[in-house]
Design an enzyme around this catalytic site. Structure first.
Site, short mmCIF file in Angstrom:
data_model
loop_
_atom_site.label_atom_id
_atom_site.label_comp_id
_atom_site.label_asym_id
_atom_site.label_seq_id
_atom_site.Cartn_x
_atom_site.Cartn_y
_atom_site.Cartn_z
N LYS A 256 -1.08 -2.00 -0.56
CA LYS A 256 -1.03 -1.37 -1.89
C LYS A 256 -2.27 -0.52 -2.16
O LYS A 256 -2.19 0.48 -2.88
CB LYS A 256 -0.92 -2.46 -2.97
CG LYS A 256 0.40 -3.24 -2.95
CD LYS A 256 0.33 -4.44 -3.89
CE LYS A 256 1.62 -5.24 -3.88
NZ LYS A 256 1.49 -6.50 -4.65
N TYR B 270 8.81 0.86 0.14
CA TYR B 270 7.86 -0.20 -0.22
C TYR B 270 7.87 -1.34 0.80
O TYR B 270 6.81 -1.84 1.22
CB TYR B 270 8.18 -0.71 -1.62
CG TYR B 270 7.32 -1.85 -2.09
CD1 TYR B 270 5.98 -1.66 -2.41
CD2 TYR B 270 7.84 -3.13 -2.22
CE1 TYR B 270 5.19 -2.71 -2.84
CE2 TYR B 270 7.06 -4.19 -2.67
CZ TYR B 270 5.74 -3.98 -2.97
OH TYR B 270 4.95 -5.02 -3.39
N SER C 106 0.51 -6.99 0.94
CA SER C 106 -0.02 -6.36 -0.28
C SER C 106 -1.32 -5.59 -0.06
O SER C 106 -1.73 -4.82 -0.92
CB SER C 106 -0.24 -7.41 -1.37
OG SER C 106 0.99 -7.89 -1.83
N VAL D 123 0.05 -11.63 1.38
CA VAL D 123 0.63 -12.93 1.70
C VAL D 123 0.75 -13.18 3.19
O VAL D 123 1.08 -14.29 3.61
CB VAL D 123 2.02 -13.15 1.05
CG1 VAL D 123 1.91 -13.22 -0.46
CG2 VAL D 123 3.01 -12.11 1.50
N TYR E 197 -4.20 -11.15 -7.62
CA TYR E 197 -3.18 -11.75 -8.49
C TYR E 197 -3.84 -12.46 -9.66
O TYR E 197 -4.66 -11.90 -10.37
CB TYR E 197 -2.27 -12.70 -7.69
CG TYR E 197 -1.72 -12.05 -6.45
CD1 TYR E 197 -1.09 -10.79 -6.53
CD2 TYR E 197 -1.83 -12.64 -5.20
CE1 TYR E 197 -0.59 -10.18 -5.40
CE2 TYR E 197 -1.31 -12.03 -4.07
CZ TYR E 197 -0.70 -10.80 -4.17
OH TYR E 197 -0.20 -10.20 -3.05
#
Lengths: 304, 304, 304, 304
Positions: free
Chosen positions: B67, B189, B64, B258, B240
């Site tokens: 991102k 992705y 992530s 993660v 998150y």
């Protein structure tokens, strides 16, 4: 015994003159061009008499009505094991909401919302040798009519645009509540929904649920208890976020589809089917609900 | 100026002796066998000095963290048009919940939750000629390092098991907030997330966000305002359902993955990267958060 | 050092000519008749210089801005025990929603939403000898100004109409997260919110949060770490469902109130207060947010 | 006609030997000390015959069962105007959740969840001259029994501890769906729930709903249509989050209370009441549900 044909005639006349007929579902492109002036109604009593009015012999897409037939087949195949994978409670939400699925760890609230029906489809894919052909054959046998078909264009149309169903199936998969590949289960599901039937055929196909499990050919399809339980599920969960309203206004177990059909029944008495393609805001046939409310009011026949 | 190397050494010693190192993410099978005893930390100051300790030169899956880099590329391509399709508010929910997407009519809460990052991926697929190659090249240029690669096994592993991402992408599609086919967007992705980098490379790649938009090669990648806004989004949305906790304990804009990595930065001062594969219950690196909290406490350097 | 007075003058001129000034809050009847043409702005730098423009010496109802001051007092009284009863995460929802409280078993998401602020009020009622008088005195001491008062009419008006706050407090009580009687806690809470201050007084009262815990009278009110943490909470949670937007556009920790005030600060640099009674749809001062965005853009001073 | 007394005897013997009797509700302190070995069952057929077994002449707190009687009174007073203030859909959630109330702008999902019953209480407070006395008198007349009383200790106990009901009432007030003061409406509501009746009395009091609106004294209390609609609401909404389960297992309209009572009925046939104080996890009488499932299975009498 009321004069059923006279009552159907009166309801027909009152219904077709309605100016607000609702709106045809547009999210499945193939269904968007159906004329919303269609209106049919068909009644089959437990002693075998039939009554019809309007377009009751015109085929239409049964859509979510198929969920009840699929559930009955799954129940006959694996019995109460179904309830390990899907609950029997009303959802309290629109038919396509995924939130409750997340809250409930991938257990759909009931087998008549989309997520639950996809789990049932998965069960049928696992337990039928040739799922699509076998299920079509089951519907034909229930109805005693070999002419019933899938509309492949509608099935294809849903496959191309049914993104919410792909979302639901993948979410079920993430919770390990889908055993077969998403594409295979949804191919079955889209075909199941794309069956075309007339009001007359639908009344016949649901006859076993009003008749303690025995279908029109007098063959036992479910036990009495199983039939009773499917009726209970239809009453509490058959109309998306309008199940209470339908129980309140009509007072019969039933199931609607976005193709504009509704099948309802009074156990030990009759099955009644309406078709009117225009939907209300909650996705149920506007004139179908009106006609059925008129029917139970005029005949004073309901489960309550 | 604090003695950064001495501080890193102290933190390293305190961190590696922790008995509870959290748990390695298992939902991506390829990541499940990483040894959670790995721990690396790397600091790069605005004047170009670098400090490292532990496994700071070992490659890991950035997941992530990518991102933020994807968002920066989308911002450089289409600017504020991004905000027509994704919001900038914290989600207040775990990273994979679809409920909020339904409530908000298909507009993800922010570009750092999965649904939002998939919209950003869709923007890149639409606006890059060879999306995967071009994006990889962008990351290499940001870092000044041509050796950076996708890990195809990890990308493949996510494709086989990433059902929630397929659910999110299909739900976005149903809301018409995905312009390209689901499979194409997710292929991009999953590759973006499967980039492998070291702590040292990550510190370099995020340098432009601490440096008013100018990357390690002194090339302007974003305007000062754009860099500032990405930092704001990292602070409010980068962890998150633990963004508030990270702001509260560490006090730096940052992003976790993660794979166990965390990159954080103090504008005009430094970028710092940690890697510790064991995650806490909310999906963020347990020891990475501890180490960064120690760092801002010992140096007294934070945005607050 | 920018010419702050010139910048305030420019912003003032740009702001007062706005045609859409938002709408004055009407749910507290006493606040409904405030003239939305009021606009004031006040800046106090860390070295003690002050700058003002417009109605910066007019008193207004500080409302939710008081939640930060109450939190600081609770923190000085019981320290980290606060976090057993309230979390530090953004809510991702409008300021008055009770749903999250139910999901989280009575633990409010953060101390700046109403439910969280009511828990803080409960802590102060338990730990202060004369809660209302002692808290007012604390605010006076923070500000170095004995003239600060409650507006009893506003407090009374909220008591008569604040049904959502009664709902929240009773819900907290049902989860055993309120130790004192509902009426007593809310009487304190409504008074806390009904404090009246000017922009100038507010800048002074928040000075300790920009000054590592030391207030305008050079007295230590909080530790450095505590001040830093309150700033982090303001940044992630200070603007209801618009915290991300404020971080993104302005980039400072801050807190708004429905009376139209906003206080924001840059640690070690300044406190800035605006007052413009017209609110946007999310309940934050429309022109106040515009003015602060202009301020950080023109001065290039933000935490990012 | 089945031998009802023999069937009740058999069910009694099977029920009392159950080792898991559920747990007595503890959230109302006065109810916490009821002995969960109590078990009573009473049947009254449409032709006036009565059958009883066990503790069917022991008084217990009817609690939520009173919601049906209150609804019937409100319906007789203001008819369909009720439905402007409360919906008729199943809630799909536990009985005490406030979230749906917020989503639906203060319109409770149905009159049998607490929020809906509080709206009905508000209607009665507005439309009865001496609300508590008049409602008690109504219940006495329905039952033909002047000995029925409130248990003031239970009413008082709920007032002291019913924080969730205070939360719901205040939330309704904030949405302007409560016309009288919260304290006044809840004083009525807590008394309504604190009525004590025996199984035998409850069977009599619900007789009018099985008898097309005519009560045991042969007086018309509701129209046929109104009685039918209350039965529909009981079926879809009478068992909190277990309405589907009850319809599925038992197949009768009914209503449970946390005092351990359940009343169910088959229109035109009978009313049946059970009392067993131990509750299952969803708040319904564990042995009562079992006994009723046995009854409809053994007699084959249900609406489906």
């Amino acid at each position: 015994m009321p004069n059923f044909q006279a009552i159907l005639n009166t309801i027909y006349n009152d219904t077709v003159k309605a100016t607000d007929k609702g709106n045809v579902a547009t999210y499945i492109p193939e269904l968007a061009h159906i004329d919303k002036n269609n209106f049919g109604m068909h009644l089959k009593t437990i002693d075998g008499k039939v009554y019809g009015i309007g377009n009751y012999n015109t085929k239409f897409s049964i859509q979510s009505i198929s969920k009840v037939l699929a559930l009955s087949k799954a129940m006959s195949l694996i019995g109460n094991d179904i309830w390990k994978r899907v609950d029997v409670e009303p959802s309290g939400h629109p038919f396509n909401q995924l939130a409750l699925l997340e809250i409930n760890d991938g257990i759909p609230r009931n087998p008549l919302i989309n997520a639950g029906a996809i789990v049932i489809a998965d069960i049928l894919v696992s337990n039928l040798e040739n799922p699509k052909a076998d299920f079509l054959n089951y519907v034909r046998e229930l109805t005693g009519d070999q002419s019933i078909q899938f509309n492949e264009k509608v099935a294809h149309s849903e496959r191309e645009t049914g993104f919410r169903n792909f979302a639901a199936a993948n979410l079920l998969k993430s919770f390990k509540n889908l055993n077969n590949p998403v594409d295979e289960v949804l191919d079955f599901y889209f075909h199941q929904c794309a069956i075309e039937m007339t009001c007359s055929q639908l009344s016949k196909s649901f006859f076993f649920l009003a008749n303690k499990g025995k279908c029109v050919l007098n063959k036992t399809r479910l036990t009495k208890t199983q039939a009773k339980r499917i009726n209970a599920i239809m009453l509490t969960c058959g109309f998306y976020d309008e199940a209470g309203e339908f129980a309140f206004e009509v007072g019969l177990p039933g199931k609607s589809g976005v193709g504009g059909g509704i099948v309802a029944l009074l156990p030990d008495h009759f099955v009644i089917t309406t078709w009117a393609p225009g939907l209300n805001k909650k996705g149920n046939s506007k004139l179908g609900m009106f006609a059925l409310e008129q029917f139970t009011t005029k005949t004073n026949l309901s489960i309550f």
